[in-house]
Design a protein around this motif. Structure first.
Motif, mmCIF file in Angstrom:
data_model
loop_
_atom_site.group_PDB
_atom_site.id
_atom_site.type_symbol
_atom_site.label_atom_id
_atom_site.label_comp_id
_atom_site.label_asym_id
_atom_site.label_seq_id
_atom_site.Cartn_x
_atom_site.Cartn_y
_atom_site.Cartn_z
ATOM 1 N N ASN A 62 68.422 -3.350 53.353
ATOM 2 C CA ASN A 62 67.879 -1.996 53.207
ATOM 3 C C ASN A 62 67.984 -1.158 54.476
ATOM 4 O O ASN A 62 67.265 -0.190 54.643
ATOM 5 C CB ASN A 62 66.405 -2.065 52.787
ATOM 6 N N GLY A 63 68.848 -1.528 55.416
ATOM 7 C CA GLY A 63 68.992 -0.771 56.661
ATOM 8 C C GLY A 63 68.055 -1.228 57.768
ATOM 9 O O GLY A 63 68.092 -0.691 58.876
ATOM 10 N N ALA A 64 67.216 -2.199 57.484
ATOM 11 C CA ALA A 64 66.313 -2.723 58.516
ATOM 12 C C ALA A 64 67.121 -3.552 59.510
ATOM 13 O O ALA A 64 68.187 -4.078 59.193
ATOM 14 C CB ALA A 64 65.210 -3.560 57.886
ATOM 15 N N ALA A 65 66.595 -3.653 60.723
ATOM 16 C CA ALA A 65 67.292 -4.403 61.764
ATOM 17 C C ALA A 65 66.277 -5.043 62.704
ATOM 18 O O ALA A 65 65.147 -4.582 62.825
ATOM 19 C CB ALA A 65 68.218 -3.477 62.548
ATOM 20 N N VAL A 66 66.722 -6.095 63.342
ATOM 21 C CA VAL A 66 65.943 -6.650 64.441
ATOM 22 C C VAL A 66 66.719 -6.291 65.714
ATOM 23 O O VAL A 66 67.942 -6.433 65.776
ATOM 24 C CB VAL A 66 65.697 -8.174 64.290
ATOM 25 N N LYS A 67 65.986 -5.783 66.720
ATOM 26 C CA LYS A 67 66.609 -5.311 67.959
ATOM 27 C C LYS A 67 65.978 -6.041 69.140
ATOM 28 O O LYS A 67 64.759 -6.102 69.261
ATOM 29 C CB LYS A 67 66.406 -3.806 68.126
ATOM 30 N N PHE A 68 66.843 -6.561 69.995
ATOM 31 C CA PHE A 68 66.395 -7.255 71.205
ATOM 32 C C PHE A 68 66.841 -6.452 72.420
ATOM 33 O O PHE A 68 67.971 -5.953 72.460
ATOM 34 C CB PHE A 68 67.011 -8.655 71.288
ATOM 35 N N HIS A 69 65.968 -6.344 73.402
ATOM 36 C CA HIS A 69 66.319 -5.666 74.663
ATOM 37 C C HIS A 69 65.782 -6.506 75.823
ATOM 38 O O HIS A 69 64.658 -6.998 75.771
ATOM 39 C CB HIS A 69 65.700 -4.263 74.725
ATOM 40 N N PHE A 70 66.615 -6.654 76.857
ATOM 41 C CA PHE A 70 66.193 -7.361 78.071
ATOM 42 C C PHE A 70 66.820 -6.635 79.253
ATOM 43 O O PHE A 70 68.005 -6.295 79.212
ATOM 44 C CB PHE A 70 66.661 -8.823 78.023
ATOM 45 N N ASP A 71 66.032 -6.348 80.290
ATOM 46 C CA ASP A 71 66.600 -5.705 81.469
ATOM 47 C C ASP A 71 66.000 -6.281 82.742
ATOM 48 O O ASP A 71 64.903 -6.838 82.733
ATOM 49 C CB ASP A 71 66.423 -4.181 81.423
ATOM 50 N N GLY A 72 66.751 -6.139 83.811
ATOM 51 C CA GLY A 72 66.304 -6.557 85.137
ATOM 52 C C GLY A 72 66.612 -5.459 86.129
ATOM 53 O O GLY A 72 67.650 -4.790 86.024
ATOM 54 N N LEU A 92 62.309 -7.667 92.154
ATOM 55 C CA LEU A 92 63.189 -7.979 91.031
ATOM 56 C C LEU A 92 62.287 -8.134 89.816
ATOM 57 O O LEU A 92 61.553 -9.113 89.694
ATOM 58 C CB LEU A 92 63.985 -9.262 91.288
ATOM 59 N N ILE A 93 62.317 -7.148 88.939
ATOM 60 C CA ILE A 93 61.421 -7.074 87.784
ATOM 61 C C ILE A 93 62.246 -7.161 86.500
ATOM 62 O O ILE A 93 63.285 -6.502 86.368
ATOM 63 C CB ILE A 93 60.635 -5.742 87.787
ATOM 64 N N PHE A 94 61.755 -7.964 85.544
ATOM 65 C CA PHE A 94 62.408 -8.096 84.246
ATOM 66 C C PHE A 94 61.474 -7.602 83.147
ATOM 67 O O PHE A 94 60.269 -7.822 83.202
ATOM 68 C CB PHE A 94 62.778 -9.560 83.978
ATOM 69 N N ASN A 95 62.059 -6.941 82.144
ATOM 70 C CA ASN A 95 61.318 -6.402 81.006
ATOM 71 C C ASN A 95 62.017 -6.831 79.716
ATOM 72 O O ASN A 95 63.231 -7.046 79.708
ATOM 73 C CB ASN A 95 61.279 -4.867 81.071
ATOM 74 N N ALA A 96 61.267 -6.924 78.625
ATOM 75 C CA ALA A 96 61.850 -7.336 77.353
ATOM 76 C C ALA A 96 61.156 -6.619 76.198
ATOM 77 O O ALA A 96 60.009 -6.185 76.315
ATOM 78 C CB ALA A 96 61.712 -8.846 77.181
#
Length: 173
Positions: A62-72, A92-96
């Motif tokens: 139905n157009g739904a999605a799972v999205k993952f994001h990770f940054d440093g 050095l900081i990481f976010n998700a």
């Protein structure tokens, strides 16, 4: 975009600054003294870098999605005050973030997105603002300090925010 649904980003910045010595005049007890004082560009690290990865995949039909994001994000130590050579800490900081996006709620077009996020996920700790004004004499010249060092308290500073987690929900209609 090296693969379907995957986006990678990276950046690097090199910044060199050097302000020439500036003559500053001080007056005390009716006597004026001019000294050459060094100033700095604050919160401008010589080296900084960041990288991120985003991945999205369909969730049902139905157009739904799972999205993952990770940054440093990396920042070399730098001055926090324009008049002092004292540096803050490097960092050095990481976010998700994980989001279940565009979940169909009705045939009228309403969609729900629920996300779970974390900032500073490895709970890195550093001093982002270090102030030596209570431990230094009044005036800094090139490598010489002019003034009394009696009754000094020492440096003080501020730490970055600790690990933080959250949940957010959004309905689009």
């Amino acid at each position: 975009k090296p693969a379907e649904g995957l986006t990678l980003n990276a950046s690097y910045a090199y910044t060199y600054t050097d302000i020439p010595l500036i003559p500053v005049t001080y007056a005390a007890a009716g006597v004026s003294t001019t000294v050459d004082q060094k100033f700095y560009i604050v919160f401008t690290p010589r080296n900084s870098a960041s990288a991120s990865a985003d991945y999205e995949m369909a969730l049902g039909g139905n157009g739904a999605a799972v999205k993952f994001h990770f940054d440093g994000n990396y920042s070399q130590s730098t001055q926090a005050f324009d008049q002092f050579p004292t540096h803050n800490d490097s960092s050095l900081i990481f976010n998700a973030r994980v989001a279940f996006a565009d979940i169909k709620l009705s045939d009228a077009g309403q969609k729900l997105t629920v996300a779970f996020w974390g900032r500073n996920v490895f709970d890195e700790q550093h001093v982002f603002r270090r102030d030596p004004s209570n431990s230094l004499p009044a005036v800094q010249t090139t490598n010489v300090y002019v003034g009394s060092i009696s009754n000094t308290l020492g440096d003080y500073g501020n730490f970055n925010a600790p690990r933080t987690f959250g949940v957010e929900a959004t309905i689009n209609f």
